[in-house]
Design a protein around this motif. Structure first.
Motif, PDB file in Angstrom:
ATOM      1  N   GLN A  58       0.854  -1.177   0.000  1.00  0.00           N
ATOM      2  CA  GLN A  58       0.000   0.000   0.000  1.00  0.00           C
ATOM      3  C   GLN A  58       0.899   1.239   0.000  1.00  0.00           C
ATOM      4  O   GLN A  58       2.085   1.155   0.317  1.00  0.00           O
ATOM      5  N   LEU A  59       0.341   2.390  -0.344  1.00  0.00           N
ATOM      6  CA  LEU A  59       1.107   3.644  -0.317  1.00  0.00           C
ATOM      7  C   LEU A  59       0.428   4.627   0.615  1.00  0.00           C
ATOM      8  O   LEU A  59      -0.776   4.871   0.492  1.00  0.00           O
ATOM      9  N   ARG A  60       1.182   5.167   1.534  1.00  0.00           N
ATOM     10  CA  ARG A  60       0.704   6.292   2.334  1.00  0.00           C
ATOM     11  C   ARG A  60       1.920   7.108   2.741  1.00  0.00           C
ATOM     12  O   ARG A  60       2.995   6.571   3.001  1.00  0.00           O
ATOM     13  N   GLY A  61       1.754   8.410   2.744  1.00  0.00           N
ATOM     14  CA  GLY A  61       2.910   9.235   3.053  1.00  0.00           C
ATOM     15  C   GLY A  61       2.586  10.702   3.038  1.00  0.00           C
ATOM     16  O   GLY A  61       1.436  11.117   3.188  1.00  0.00           O
ATOM     17  N   HIS A  62       3.634  11.500   2.809  1.00  0.00           N
ATOM     18  CA  HIS A  62       3.509  12.956   2.878  1.00  0.00           C
ATOM     19  C   HIS A  62       4.484  13.585   1.902  1.00  0.00           C
ATOM     20  O   HIS A  62       5.601  13.102   1.715  1.00  0.00           O
TER      21      HIS A  62
ATOM     22  N   GLY B 143      13.536  21.991  -3.823  1.00  0.00           N
ATOM     23  CA  GLY B 143      12.884  20.787  -4.315  1.00  0.00           C
ATOM     24  C   GLY B 143      11.768  20.294  -3.426  1.00  0.00           C
ATOM     25  O   GLY B 143      11.091  21.070  -2.754  1.00  0.00           O
ATOM     26  N   THR B 144      11.595  18.973  -3.414  1.00  0.00           N
ATOM     27  CA  THR B 144      10.484  18.342  -2.696  1.00  0.00           C
ATOM     28  C   THR B 144      10.982  17.084  -1.997  1.00  0.00           C
ATOM     29  O   THR B 144      11.751  16.305  -2.570  1.00  0.00           O
ATOM     30  N   LEU B 145      10.518  16.895  -0.768  1.00  0.00           N
ATOM     31  CA  LEU B 145      10.813  15.674  -0.014  1.00  0.00           C
ATOM     32  C   LEU B 145       9.544  14.836   0.038  1.00  0.00           C
ATOM     33  O   LEU B 145       8.474  15.335   0.373  1.00  0.00           O
ATOM     34  N   VAL B 146       9.668  13.557  -0.291  1.00  0.00           N
ATOM     35  CA  VAL B 146       8.534  12.636  -0.244  1.00  0.00           C
ATOM     36  C   VAL B 146       8.864  11.545   0.767  1.00  0.00           C
ATOM     37  O   VAL B 146       9.841  10.808   0.609  1.00  0.00           O
ATOM     38  N   GLU B 147       8.049  11.463   1.802  1.00  0.00           N
ATOM     39  CA  GLU B 147       8.167  10.401   2.805  1.00  0.00           C
ATOM     40  C   GLU B 147       7.013   9.439   2.573  1.00  0.00           C
ATOM     41  O   GLU B 147       5.847   9.835   2.590  1.00  0.00           O
ATOM     42  N   VAL B 148       7.308   8.181   2.344  1.00  0.00           N
ATOM     43  CA  VAL B 148       6.263   7.223   1.989  1.00  0.00           C
ATOM     44  C   VAL B 148       6.470   5.914   2.737  1.00  0.00           C
ATOM     45  O   VAL B 148       7.593   5.430   2.891  1.00  0.00           O
ATOM     46  N   GLN B 149       5.359   5.375   3.204  1.00  0.00           N
ATOM     47  CA  GLN B 149       5.350   4.051   3.811  1.00  0.00           C
ATOM     48  C   GLN B 149       4.707   3.086   2.832  1.00  0.00           C
ATOM     49  O   GLN B 149       3.716   3.421   2.176  1.00  0.00           O
ATOM     50  N   LEU B 150       5.259   1.894   2.740  1.00  0.00           N
ATOM     51  CA  LEU B 150       4.808   0.899   1.768  1.00  0.00           C
ATOM     52  C   LEU B 150       4.483  -0.427   2.465  1.00  0.00           C
ATOM     53  O   LEU B 150       5.035  -1.472   2.120  1.00  0.00           O
TER      54      LEU B 150
END
Length: 273
Positions: free
Chosen positions: A61-65, A72-79
């Motif tokens: 699954q994907l959930r994050g911020h 730039g951009t920071l992407v924190e994601v839990q899988l």
């Protein structure tokens, strides 16, 4: 490290990507094929991804911020594996000598590697893991009283801005709270905005940000946010209060008028009683 191990990823360890791509482009990329996610106004997202016609119950699954950071951009994601699928696999593994667990673990790992590659390519990520966090945290912090200071807020505040609002995230002992700031006032966790003319002062007590309003104090738990960053937000809010509210004499007149109106209302209520 570059990314969490597969066992830790299964239960929700965080993967981190940094990209020079602007945040709006990143958000757009996360909502088109092969991704199927929904983003809210705070930059939080959740969903899944497509892999052609292949079906895999153990798909991450994907959930994050998504966070805008300097340059730039920071992407924190839990899988993580879906909790029901994880429970099913663990239960059946006990009765099948661990075979179902090995099958599920392998299927999950296969798609975990695939989706991390998809994220890297789609985002145009140039840094991952600890290197991405270091890059995000090294941007210079703005003077909180300066115009446009919200774009240079401390990284821990996870600021997001649009045409009307700057939203800051304060981490408390239970759940994060969003403090939204605009020319009209300040609100907490989607509560009713406090007009700048009704905000007397802002200060921080240990673990709590306090908005002292005419209606009483509004307390925002923030024990999970660095004290120095909370002090930055206090100075930012005080500066905006001074900018957007009436001058002291006008505020004193308005407050006197409110007290007079309250006393007249009380007298009328007494007469009716």
């Amino acid at each position: 490290m570059s990314h969490p191990s597969t066992p830790s990823a299964i239960i929700g360890a965080t993967h981190v990507f940094w990209t020079p791509t602007p945040i709006r482009e990143v958000e757009d990329a996360l909502t088109i094929d092969p991704f199927d996610v929904k983003l809210d106004e705070t930059g939080a997202f959740q969903g899944t991804f497509r892999r052609g016609s292949t079906r895999n119950s153990w798909r991450p699954q994907l959930r994050g911020h998504v966070h805008a950071v300097a340059g730039g951009t920071l992407v924190e994601v839990q899988l993580p594996m879906h909790p029901l699928v994880l429970a099913f696999t663990a239960l059946h593994g006990m009765f099948m000598l661990g075979i179902s667990w090995l099958i599920g673990f392998g299927a999950y790992h296969f798609d975990l590697v695939h989706v991390r590659g998809l994220l890297r390519d789609t985002l145009g990520a140039t840094l991952e893991g600890d290197a991405a966090l270091v890059e995000a945290q090294e941007h210079p912090v703005a003077d909180p009283a300066s115009p446009g200071a919200d774009t240079g807020a401390p990284f821990s505040l996870r600021v997001r801005t649009d045409r009307e609002h700057a939203r800051f995230v304060l981490k408390g002992p239970d759940r994060p709270r969003t403090v939204a700031v605009s020319a009209a006032g300040v609100s907490v966790a989607r509560g009713r905005p406090v007009d700048w003319n009704d905000l007397r002062s802002v200060h921080a007590s240990p673990g709590v940000l306090v908005l002292d309003t005419l209606a009483g104090p509004v307390e925002v738990p923030c024990s999970g946010t660095p004290e120095a960053d909370v002090r930055w937000l206090v100075a930012y809010l005080e500066a905006r209060n001074a900018r957007y509210s009436d001058d002291p004499e006008a505020r004193a007149r308005n407050e006197a008028a409110r007290r007079q109106l309250a006393s007249v209302s009380a007298a009328r209520a007494a007469d009716r009683g």
